[in-house]
Design a protein around this motif. Sequence first.
Motif, PDB file in Angstrom:
ATOM      1  N   ARG A 141      32.735-138.090  31.236  1.00  0.00           N
ATOM      2  CA  ARG A 141      33.173-137.493  32.489  1.00  0.00           C
ATOM      3  C   ARG A 141      34.496-138.133  32.908  1.00  0.00           C
ATOM      4  NH1 ARG A 141      27.896-138.762  33.231  1.00  0.00           N
ATOM      5  NH2 ARG A 141      28.406-140.481  34.626  1.00  0.00           N
ATOM      6  N   VAL A 143      38.115-137.810  35.329  1.00  0.00           N
ATOM      7  CA  VAL A 143      38.818-137.227  36.464  1.00  0.00           C
ATOM      8  C   VAL A 143      40.295-137.566  36.332  1.00  0.00           C
ATOM      9  CG1 VAL A 143      39.122-137.211  38.968  1.00  0.00           C
ATOM     10  CG2 VAL A 143      36.817-137.353  37.990  1.00  0.00           C
ATOM     11  N   GLN A 164      34.469-133.981  29.565  1.00  0.00           N
ATOM     12  CA  GLN A 164      34.248-133.106  30.713  1.00  0.00           C
ATOM     13  C   GLN A 164      35.278-133.489  31.767  1.00  0.00           C
ATOM     14  OE1 GLN A 164      30.148-133.149  32.059  1.00  0.00           O
ATOM     15  NE2 GLN A 164      29.425-133.638  29.993  1.00  0.00           N
ATOM     16  N   VAL A 166      37.745-133.079  35.159  1.00  0.00           N
ATOM     17  CA  VAL A 166      38.010-132.551  36.494  1.00  0.00           C
ATOM     18  C   VAL A 166      39.446-132.926  36.845  1.00  0.00           C
ATOM     19  CG1 VAL A 166      37.401-132.612  38.935  1.00  0.00           C
ATOM     20  CG2 VAL A 166      35.609-132.786  37.196  1.00  0.00           C
ATOM     21  N   THR A 192      40.959-123.540  33.219  1.00  0.00           N
ATOM     22  CA  THR A 192      39.538-123.291  33.481  1.00  0.00           C
ATOM     23  C   THR A 192      38.843-122.771  32.231  1.00  0.00           C
ATOM     24  OG1 THR A 192      39.973-122.847  35.822  1.00  0.00           O
ATOM     25  CG2 THR A 192      37.901-122.017  34.913  1.00  0.00           C
ATOM     26  N   GLY A 195      37.506-125.283  30.021  1.00  0.00           N
ATOM     27  CA  GLY A 195      36.401-126.078  30.530  1.00  0.00           C
ATOM     28  C   GLY A 195      36.810-127.105  31.555  1.00  0.00           C
ATOM     29  N   ILE A 196      38.054-127.064  32.030  1.00  0.00           N
ATOM     30  CA  ILE A 196      38.542-128.036  33.016  1.00  0.00           C
ATOM     31  C   ILE A 196      38.235-127.526  34.419  1.00  0.00           C
ATOM     32  CG2 ILE A 196      40.601-129.168  33.938  1.00  0.00           C
ATOM     33  CD1 ILE A 196      41.816-128.907  31.114  1.00  0.00           C
ATOM     34  N   GLU A 197      37.582-128.359  35.212  1.00  0.00           N
ATOM     35  CA  GLU A 197      37.258-128.028  36.601  1.00  0.00           C
ATOM     36  C   GLU A 197      38.434-128.441  37.478  1.00  0.00           C
ATOM     37  OE1 GLU A 197      34.129-129.661  39.969  1.00  0.00           O
ATOM     38  OE2 GLU A 197      33.484-129.575  37.877  1.00  0.00           O
ATOM     39  N   ILE A 198      38.957-127.523  38.282  1.00  0.00           N
ATOM     40  CA  ILE A 198      40.169-127.761  39.054  1.00  0.00           C
ATOM     41  C   ILE A 198      39.856-127.767  40.544  1.00  0.00           C
ATOM     42  CG2 ILE A 198      42.483-126.901  39.598  1.00  0.00           C
ATOM     43  CD1 ILE A 198      42.476-125.550  36.836  1.00  0.00           C
ATOM     44  N   HIS A 199      40.335-128.806  41.227  1.00  0.00           N
ATOM     45  CA  HIS A 199      40.240-128.893  42.682  1.00  0.00           C
ATOM     46  C   HIS A 199      41.658-129.038  43.233  1.00  0.00           C
ATOM     47  CE1 HIS A 199      35.812-129.668  43.008  1.00  0.00           C
ATOM     48  NE2 HIS A 199      36.008-130.062  41.759  1.00  0.00           N
ATOM     49  N   TYR A 230      33.262-135.573  49.563  1.00  0.00           N
ATOM     50  CA  TYR A 230      32.692-135.183  48.279  1.00  0.00           C
ATOM     51  C   TYR A 230      32.987-136.260  47.238  1.00  0.00           C
ATOM     52  CZ  TYR A 230      31.326-132.070  44.460  1.00  0.00           C
ATOM     53  OH  TYR A 230      30.698-131.504  43.375  1.00  0.00           O
ATOM     54  N   LEU A 232      33.075-137.241  43.075  1.00  0.00           N
ATOM     55  CA  LEU A 232      33.097-136.790  41.692  1.00  0.00           C
ATOM     56  C   LEU A 232      32.670-137.941  40.789  1.00  0.00           C
ATOM     57  CD1 LEU A 232      36.625-135.080  41.773  1.00  0.00           C
ATOM     58  CD2 LEU A 232      34.416-133.898  41.860  1.00  0.00           C
TER      59      LEU A 232
END
Length: 421
Positions: A141, A143, A164, A166, A192, A195-199, A230, A232
């Motif tokens: 994981r 970030v 994984q 973010v 995306t 598989g990349i989670e974007i904030h 939040y 991560l």
Amino acid sequence: MVVIGGGLAGLRCAARLTAGGAAAVTVLGEEPHAPYNRVLLAEILAGRYAAEVTALPDPGPVLRRGVRAVRVDRADRTVHCDDGAVLGYDTLVLATGSNPVLPPLRGLFEPDGRALPEGVHAFRTMDDCLALSAAVRPGLRAVVIGGGLLGVSAARALAARGAQVVLAQQAQRLMERQLDAPASALLGAHLTALGIEIHTECRVRGLTKTADPRAGAGTRVTGVELADGYRLDAELVVLACGVRPRTGLARAAGLEVRGGIVVDDRLRTSDPRIHAIGDCAEHDGRVYGLAGPALEQADALAASLTGTGGPAGAYTGTRALTRLTLTPGGEGSRDGEGSPGGGGSLDLAAFGEPTPLPGDDVIRLADATRRTYRQVVVRGDRLVGGVLLGELSTVGALARSWEDGAALTDFSHLLTDDGGS
């Protein structure tokens, strides 16, 4: 002549000077590695290139590796090094580059105030890249903090290694300095699909950590806290929040420093015997922080010092074009369409001012089938900027029109491959 900095700019300038025997040159390179192309670090992290592939041409004995300049004495015209050496100079070139920006996050540093927790990495040098490469593994994981060019490159490289990922970006969109809103949205769709989670529009407040028995009294990162509360989970955190010019030597020596080391059109600092080029230099109020301008400044300075530039050889600035290829699979992996939604490669180019001002004309061509996007901005009768994603066949012609600054009489050819027919 002494050059402080063994990167692209410093070595390019030294090579130009030594090629014609114009000067006796010594280059001080702080890093112990053989010189390398920093632009390719993301490809090493992604596993596409070995570190050796990024090596620059061997500069030979002019380069002293692993030696750091600690002080410049302008009165004596000497450079003092951390190994005790003192080098005299007639001309000094500062090519000290830049440092990564470390944001003011709660828990970023260990109690001694110097070391980062285990699992937290900057992404600027070969050592940073090798440490990240050794730490990443499938399923980990990660970030990435920062959604600019560096953060996007780091995120897709980690994803290519099976992590994984973010991506946390404080601004409204990814690569906001280079891309307009539609282009940034396409880039986000492409990441995306990998598989990349974007904030976006999220501010990172701090890090959570736990004691790390492997690090003695140190700690290991366990997560990233956002300002809205939040959290991560994270086993790996990459700080990709931009860079800051390295100006400490210049400032301590009494040279004029603003955003960078201030230079004139001959790349001279406030001391005419000292010049500055590359990421550390500020010319006409601008610090570029890109490889293209750094090389152009190195060439211009060498020409000026050897007298080959002539009166018209002054450095007047660089029109920088940003290009990036995001490749999720192995080297050369493509889906043939550059499709953001298809998980293949995505080619990107941006130049000038891609976001229009009131009164500008905008020409846009979007292909929903191929998922490509092209936009140029015309001010009066001149091309002032543009952005292309997915298909770069026209970027050469566009860049030439932009660099020349010539008046345009026909706009139809700007985006189409066939001249608008």
